[in-house]
Design an enzyme around this catalytic site. Structure first.
Site, short mmCIF file in Angstrom:
data_model
loop_
_atom_site.label_atom_id
_atom_site.label_comp_id
_atom_site.label_asym_id
_atom_site.label_seq_id
_atom_site.Cartn_x
_atom_site.Cartn_y
_atom_site.Cartn_z
N ARG A 63 0.83 -1.21 0.00
CA ARG A 63 0.00 0.00 0.00
C ARG A 63 0.87 1.27 0.00
NH1 ARG A 63 -3.58 2.69 4.39
NH2 ARG A 63 -5.09 3.76 3.07
N HIS A 67 0.68 4.32 -2.68
CA HIS A 67 0.46 5.71 -2.29
C HIS A 67 1.63 6.59 -2.73
CE1 HIS A 67 -2.89 5.41 0.93
NE2 HIS A 67 -3.14 4.65 -0.10
N ASP A 68 2.84 6.08 -2.65
CA ASP A 68 3.98 6.85 -3.10
C ASP A 68 3.83 7.19 -4.59
OD1 ASP A 68 6.48 8.12 -3.03
OD2 ASP A 68 7.51 6.31 -3.70
N ASP A 75 8.65 8.49 -5.93
CA ASP A 75 9.83 9.29 -5.62
C ASP A 75 10.13 9.30 -4.12
OD1 ASP A 75 7.75 10.77 -4.62
OD2 ASP A 75 8.49 12.70 -5.36
N ASN A 95 -3.59 8.13 4.54
CA ASN A 95 -2.39 7.41 4.96
C ASN A 95 -2.51 6.76 6.32
OD1 ASN A 95 -0.97 7.98 2.67
ND2 ASN A 95 -0.36 9.97 3.45
N HIS A 194 -5.78 -5.89 -2.68
CA HIS A 194 -6.61 -6.06 -1.50
C HIS A 194 -6.79 -7.53 -1.12
CE1 HIS A 194 -8.47 -1.75 -1.78
NE2 HIS A 194 -7.19 -1.75 -1.48
N THR A 195 -6.05 -8.41 -1.73
CA THR A 195 -6.02 -9.81 -1.32
C THR A 195 -5.24 -9.98 -0.01
OG1 THR A 195 -5.36 -12.06 -1.94
CG2 THR A 195 -3.98 -10.30 -2.75
N ASP A 254 -2.94 -14.02 -3.16
CA ASP A 254 -3.54 -14.95 -4.12
C ASP A 254 -4.64 -14.20 -4.88
OD1 ASP A 254 -5.71 -14.73 -2.32
OD2 ASP A 254 -4.98 -16.42 -1.15
#
Ligand code: HEM
Ligand SMILES: *[C@@H]1O[C@H](CO)[C@@H](O)[C@H](O)[C@H]1NC(C)=O
Ligand SMILES: *[C@@H]1O[C@H](CO)[C@@H](O)[C@H](O)[C@H]1NC(C)=O
Ligand SMILES: *[C@@H]1O[C@H](CO)[C@@H](O)[C@H](O)[C@H]1NC(C)=O
Ligand SMILES: *[C@@H]1O[C@H](CO)[C@@H](O)[C@H](O)[C@H]1NC(C)=O
Ligand SMILES: *[C@@H]1O[C@H](CO)[C@@H](O)[C@H](O)[C@H]1NC(C)=O
Ligand SMILES: *[C@@H]1O[C@H](CO)[C@@H](O)[C@H](O)[C@H]1NC(C)=O
Ligand SMILES: *[C@@H]1O[C@H](CO)[C@@H](O)[C@H](O)[C@H]1NC(C)=O
Ligand SMILES: CC(=O)N[C@H]1CO[C@H](CO)[C@@H](O)[C@@H]1O
Length: 325
Positions: A63, A67-68, A75, A95, A194-195, A254
């Protein structure tokens, strides 16, 4: 114009298009091969050591990398601390619950000892995301190209503007990804992240208790599952309880996420939204095949890992990942 010139132009155009579509811009395989040959091994060793004793880390890093990349490109802006004059990305509401910064610091410290000033924090994060998720397989799940450089700006307001919200509908999700040159196919594939991991109740509790403001539940949510979730998340304001996003398999990377989507058990509206568009829903069906999912995830992660990257002499190589030089 001669035919041969025309052919060379066409070949050139085809090759450029191939380059843009098929790889991560100007990032390379094993960028540190000559300048810091042990770099990738050091990252993997420390990551695996830490994941071995903390199974929640792979989700945190996957995650964090997402988000980066969605804010000012990949960066490492997500790693910067706030200063007296600036509230950094990591403080932004989306965050909430990021973690694992201490692992990045341990890796950076070791890399600075081995080859000072060479390996960027942005590359470290991209590698850690891959290696932490791959620990389960003792093998690299996707290829990470390297050569990213570090930015020196991190603003909470930009995180809020660029990171999609869990209440987004399909149209907004599609726009948010298109803004990063990612397709609907990438959107569905990457949502498969989201697994693993968990979500806090407050990100989906309106679906349980007050969907349209009439004390109702989201009709697109499986009623059996909604009852289970109401038992876990007892109020609209609960922001401390967490729920596995992929029930019973939240530590295993998975393709079960797509099976839960088909059972109408996607946790967020943004998960459920993937069934509301014909094209997206066809991709969901395709990814019910695990081999297709793993191949597609490799491809889309490479694209995500190349969003607006700084290369060459752009940006800098931070000495410490949480502050600019
Ligand atoms: C499509 C738009 C997306 C939305 C709206 C979204 C939203 C969210 C939200 C609200 C959470 C819960 C955070 C919490 O409660 O602590 C979450 C968790 C997570 N997301 Fe996403 N996400 C999206 C796409 C992605 C992508 C592309 C990836 C990576 C490929 C990803 C990986 C994760 C992971 C691994 C977690 C679990 C974090 C943990 O366990 O701490 N998400 N996401
Ligand atoms: C695992 O890492 C997360 C994220 O840094 C942290 O919040 C949690 O306390 C750690 N758990 C253990 C058992 O160390
Ligand atoms: C689109 O991306 C740019 C930066 O690439 C950002 O400034 C802008 O806020 C983004 N817009 C949306 C709607 O995500
Ligand atoms: C999706 O959400 C946006 C922003 O909230 C809204 O303007 C739009 O009407 C919604 N689209 C659909 C199809 O519901
Ligand atoms: C449900 O939403 C409506 C409209 O937004 C609001 O007036 C009401 O107070 C909400 N109910 C609860 C229990 O929060
Ligand atoms: C959770 O909600 C409480 C009460 O509304 C608030 O004071 C607190 O800051 C929230 N915590 C987080 C992590 O958002
Ligand atoms: C809801 O989930 C249950 C399993 O908990 C499943 O048997 C059922 O088919 C699901 N219903 C729908 C409409 O997907
Ligand atoms: C940020 O980096 C750029 C080079 O990419 C440099 O020109 C600029 O001075 C730096 N700004 C700060 C505040 O360090
Ligand atoms: C890890 C981290 O910095 N989390 C921050 C996320 O944003 C909230 C404010 O919304 C901060 O309180 C957290 O410290």
């Amino acid at each position: 114009m001669t035919t041969s010139l025309l052919i060379s132009i066409l070949v050139f155009l085809a090759l450029s298009l191939f380059g843009v579509v098929c790889n991560g811009g100007q990032l390379k395989k094993h960028f540190y091969e000559d300048t810091c040959p042990l770099a990738e091994e050091i990252v993997r060793k420390i990551t695996w050591k830490r994941v071995a004793t903390n199974s929640s880390l792979p989700a945190k890093f996957l995650r964090m990398h997402f988000h980066d990349c969605f804010v000012r490109g990949c960066d490492a802006s997500i790693l910067l601390d706030s200063t007296a004059k600036n509230t950094a990305e990591k403080e932004a509401v989306p965050n909430l619950s990021l973690g694992g910064f201490d692992v990045i610091d341990e890796i950076k410290t070791q890399l600075e000892k081995t080859c000072p000033g060479v390996v960027s924090c942005a590359d470290i994060l991209a590698l850690v995301a891959r290696d932490s998720v791959s620990y389960q397989f003792k093998n690299s799940l996707w290829e990470v190209l390297t050569g990213r450089r570090d930015g020196n700006i991190s603003r909470a307001s930009e995180a809020v503007a660029n990171i999609p919200s869990p209440s987004f509908n399909f149209t907004s999700l599609k726009q948010s990804f298109a803004n990063k040159s990612l397709t609907v196919h990438d959107l569905v594939v990457l949502s498969g992240g989201h697994t693993i991991g968990v979500g806090h109740c407050n990100f989906f509790s309106s679906r349980l208790y007050n969907f349209t403001g009439k004390g109702d539940a989201d009709p697109s949510l499986n009623t059996t599952y909604a009852a289970f979730l109401r038992n876990k998340c007892q109020s609209l304001t609960d922001n401390t309880t967490t729920v596995e996003m992929d029930p019973d398999s939240s530590l295993s990377f998975d393709n079960y996420y797509f099976k839960t989507l088909k059972l109408h058990q996607g946790l967020f509206q943004s998960d459920a939204a993937l069934l509301t568009d014909k094209g997206a829903s066809n991709v969901v069906d395709e990814l019910l095949n695990p081999e297709k999912f793993f191949t597609a995830f490799d491809h889309s992660m490479k694209k995500m890992g190349a969003i607006e990257v700084l290369i060459g002499s752009q940006g800098e190589i931070r000495k410490k990942c949480n502050v600019v030089n």
